[in-house]
Design a protein around this motif. Structure first.
Motif, mmCIF file in Angstrom:
data_model
loop_
_atom_site.group_PDB
_atom_site.id
_atom_site.type_symbol
_atom_site.label_atom_id
_atom_site.label_comp_id
_atom_site.label_asym_id
_atom_site.label_seq_id
_atom_site.Cartn_x
_atom_site.Cartn_y
_atom_site.Cartn_z
ATOM 1 N N LEU A 129 0.812 -1.211 0.000
ATOM 2 C CA LEU A 129 0.000 0.000 0.000
ATOM 3 C C LEU A 129 0.854 1.272 0.000
ATOM 4 O O LEU A 129 0.474 2.271 -0.599
ATOM 5 C CB LEU A 129 -0.959 -0.003 1.191
ATOM 6 N N SER A 130 1.993 1.235 0.671
ATOM 7 C CA SER A 130 2.823 2.436 0.754
ATOM 8 C C SER A 130 3.494 2.775 -0.572
ATOM 9 O O SER A 130 3.806 3.937 -0.831
ATOM 10 C CB SER A 130 3.883 2.297 1.849
ATOM 11 N N ILE A 131 3.672 1.786 -1.420
ATOM 12 C CA ILE A 131 4.312 2.045 -2.709
ATOM 13 C C ILE A 131 3.334 2.684 -3.702
ATOM 14 O O ILE A 131 3.753 3.317 -4.669
ATOM 15 C CB ILE A 131 4.935 0.752 -3.286
ATOM 16 N N MET A 132 2.033 2.551 -3.470
ATOM 17 C CA MET A 132 1.035 3.073 -4.410
ATOM 18 C C MET A 132 1.157 4.574 -4.667
ATOM 19 O O MET A 132 1.204 4.983 -5.830
ATOM 20 C CB MET A 132 -0.379 2.742 -3.936
ATOM 21 N N PRO A 133 1.208 5.430 -3.640
ATOM 22 C CA PRO A 133 1.342 6.871 -3.929
ATOM 23 C C PRO A 133 2.654 7.199 -4.644
ATOM 24 O O PRO A 133 2.676 8.043 -5.544
ATOM 25 C CB PRO A 133 1.305 7.536 -2.546
ATOM 26 N N VAL A 134 3.718 6.518 -4.277
ATOM 27 C CA VAL A 134 5.018 6.758 -4.917
ATOM 28 C C VAL A 134 4.949 6.344 -6.380
ATOM 29 O O VAL A 134 5.392 7.070 -7.275
ATOM 30 C CB VAL A 134 6.137 5.994 -4.175
ATOM 31 N N ALA A 135 4.379 5.188 -6.638
ATOM 32 C CA ALA A 135 4.245 4.712 -8.015
ATOM 33 C C ALA A 135 3.353 5.641 -8.828
ATOM 34 O O ALA A 135 3.642 5.921 -9.994
ATOM 35 C CB ALA A 135 3.681 3.297 -8.024
ATOM 36 N N LEU A 136 2.304 6.143 -8.222
ATOM 37 C CA LEU A 136 1.399 7.055 -8.917
ATOM 38 C C LEU A 136 2.118 8.342 -9.319
ATOM 39 O O LEU A 136 2.014 8.793 -10.458
ATOM 40 C CB LEU A 136 0.187 7.371 -8.037
ATOM 41 N N VAL A 137 2.894 8.907 -8.395
ATOM 42 C CA VAL A 137 3.610 10.151 -8.688
ATOM 43 C C VAL A 137 4.714 9.917 -9.712
ATOM 44 O O VAL A 137 4.839 10.653 -10.689
ATOM 45 C CB VAL A 137 4.190 10.773 -7.394
ATOM 46 N N PHE A 138 5.512 8.877 -9.514
ATOM 47 C CA PHE A 138 6.648 8.652 -10.403
ATOM 48 C C PHE A 138 6.226 8.188 -11.792
ATOM 49 O O PHE A 138 6.738 8.677 -12.792
ATOM 50 C CB PHE A 138 7.636 7.651 -9.789
ATOM 51 N N THR A 139 5.323 7.237 -11.874
ATOM 52 C CA THR A 139 4.946 6.734 -13.190
ATOM 53 C C THR A 139 3.855 7.566 -13.842
ATOM 54 O O THR A 139 3.722 7.563 -15.060
ATOM 55 C CB THR A 139 4.490 5.263 -13.121
ATOM 56 N N GLY A 140 3.081 8.282 -13.056
ATOM 57 C CA GLY A 140 2.014 9.118 -13.598
ATOM 58 C C GLY A 140 2.447 10.525 -13.964
ATOM 59 O O GLY A 140 1.652 11.304 -14.490
ATOM 60 N N ALA A 141 3.693 10.851 -13.724
ATOM 61 C CA ALA A 141 4.184 12.201 -13.992
ATOM 62 C C ALA A 141 3.987 12.641 -15.441
ATOM 63 O O ALA A 141 3.642 13.803 -15.682
ATOM 64 C CB ALA A 141 5.648 12.325 -13.585
ATOM 65 N N PRO A 142 4.197 11.776 -16.442
ATOM 66 C CA PRO A 142 3.963 12.242 -17.816
ATOM 67 C C PRO A 142 2.531 12.716 -18.060
ATOM 68 O O PRO A 142 2.302 13.624 -18.846
ATOM 69 C CB PRO A 142 4.277 11.003 -18.672
ATOM 70 N N TRP A 143 1.571 12.116 -17.375
ATOM 71 C CA TRP A 143 0.185 12.561 -17.510
ATOM 72 C C TRP A 143 -0.024 13.888 -16.795
ATOM 73 O O TRP A 143 -0.805 14.728 -17.240
ATOM 74 C CB TRP A 143 -0.769 11.510 -16.960
ATOM 75 N N GLY A 144 0.669 14.086 -15.693
ATOM 76 C CA GLY A 144 0.563 15.347 -14.959
ATOM 77 C C GLY A 144 1.122 16.518 -15.737
ATOM 78 O O GLY A 144 0.637 17.645 -15.627
ATOM 79 N N VAL A 145 2.144 16.267 -16.547
ATOM 80 C CA VAL A 145 2.740 17.325 -17.366
ATOM 81 C C VAL A 145 1.713 17.879 -18.352
ATOM 82 O O VAL A 145 1.742 19.053 -18.703
ATOM 83 C CB VAL A 145 3.999 16.803 -18.096
ATOM 84 N N LEU A 146 0.783 17.037 -18.788
ATOM 85 C CA LEU A 146 -0.264 17.485 -19.707
ATOM 86 C C LEU A 146 -1.145 18.560 -19.082
ATOM 87 O O LEU A 146 -1.754 19.355 -19.791
ATOM 88 C CB LEU A 146 -1.117 16.302 -20.162
ATOM 89 N N LEU A 147 -1.209 18.588 -17.756
ATOM 90 C CA LEU A 147 -2.023 19.578 -17.049
ATOM 91 C C LEU A 147 -1.257 20.863 -16.738
ATOM 92 O O LEU A 147 -1.815 21.788 -16.160
ATOM 93 C CB LEU A 147 -2.547 18.980 -15.734
ATOM 94 N N ALA A 148 0.014 20.933 -17.121
ATOM 95 C CA ALA A 148 0.870 22.069 -16.757
ATOM 96 C C ALA A 148 0.380 23.385 -17.342
ATOM 97 O O ALA A 148 0.594 24.446 -16.741
ATOM 98 C CB ALA A 148 2.316 21.803 -17.182
ATOM 99 N N ASP A 149 -0.279 23.354 -18.494
ATOM 100 C CA ASP A 149 -0.789 24.597 -19.075
ATOM 101 C C ASP A 149 -1.908 25.189 -18.231
ATOM 102 O O ASP A 149 -1.995 26.406 -18.052
ATOM 103 C CB ASP A 149 -1.288 24.360 -20.500
ATOM 104 N N ASP A 150 -2.756 24.331 -17.687
ATOM 105 C CA ASP A 150 -3.874 24.790 -16.860
ATOM 106 C C ASP A 150 -3.480 25.014 -15.406
ATOM 107 O O ASP A 150 -4.020 25.889 -14.737
ATOM 108 C CB ASP A 150 -5.020 23.779 -16.916
ATOM 109 N N PHE A 151 -2.550 24.205 -14.907
ATOM 110 C CA PHE A 151 -2.114 24.281 -13.520
ATOM 111 C C PHE A 151 -0.587 24.359 -13.482
ATOM 112 O O PHE A 151 0.090 23.332 -13.558
ATOM 113 C CB PHE A 151 -2.584 23.052 -12.735
ATOM 114 N N PRO A 152 -0.028 25.555 -13.364
ATOM 115 C CA PRO A 152 1.437 25.729 -13.441
ATOM 116 C C PRO A 152 2.235 24.913 -12.429
ATOM 117 O O PRO A 152 3.401 24.622 -12.662
ATOM 118 C CB PRO A 152 1.632 27.225 -13.205
#
Length: 147
Positions: free
Chosen positions: A66-89
């Motif tokens: 369970l503790s690895i889930m947030p870390v995995a989400l942030v590290f592996t999901g980062a490319p998807w988060g970059v897509l939101l950079a225009d709306d959320f700096p």
């Protein structure tokens, strides 16, 4: 230290074999095979270190899972988060996440790339790898002294 290296070696070998098979099946041809191999090696070490850090703070296997889930989400999901950079700096900081750098490296075309195009992502991934590896070794040694 033998346990840490032994477990990490097993994870490294299994990950490398799985990635090699997936790369072959998908027919991916990187712009630079050496940069691709180095980035994959750094990434496997980085994620092994991140998993070790999460595991050191867990008392049971369930807690570790369970503790690895947030870390995995942030590290592996980062490319998807970059897509939101225009709306959320605030998401622009994710540009320096190792997974985003790996995506940049994998997107480099076979024609017209420079050494600088390869080195920037590799250096950022290397920095993450070194920092997380040092943190995991230090935490592992402290955990051994606590027992």
């Amino acid at each position: 230290m033998d346990v840490l290296i032994g477990k990490s070696t097993l994870v490294f070998v299994v990950s490398a074999v799985a990635l090699a098979i997936a790369t072959y099946i998908l027919g991916y041809e990187p712009a630079s095979i050496w940069a691709f191999v180095v980035a994959i090696i750094f990434s496997i070490i980085l994620y092994t270190a991140a998993g070790t850090i999460c595991g050191l703070f867990s008392k049971t296997l369930l807690e570790a899972s369970l503790s690895i889930m947030p870390v995995a989400l942030v590290f592996t999901g980062a490319p998807w988060g970059v897509l939101l950079a225009d709306d959320f700096p605030i998401f622009k900081v994710l540009e320096y996440a190792p997974s985003v750098q790996l995506v940049h490296l994998l997107d480099i075309q076979n024609i017209g790339f420079t050494t600088g195009d390869l080195l920037k992502p590799l250096l950022i991934i290397l920095t993450w790898t070194v920092v997380l590896t040092i943190v995991s070794v230090v935490l592992y040694q402290r955990r051994l002294k606590d027992k």
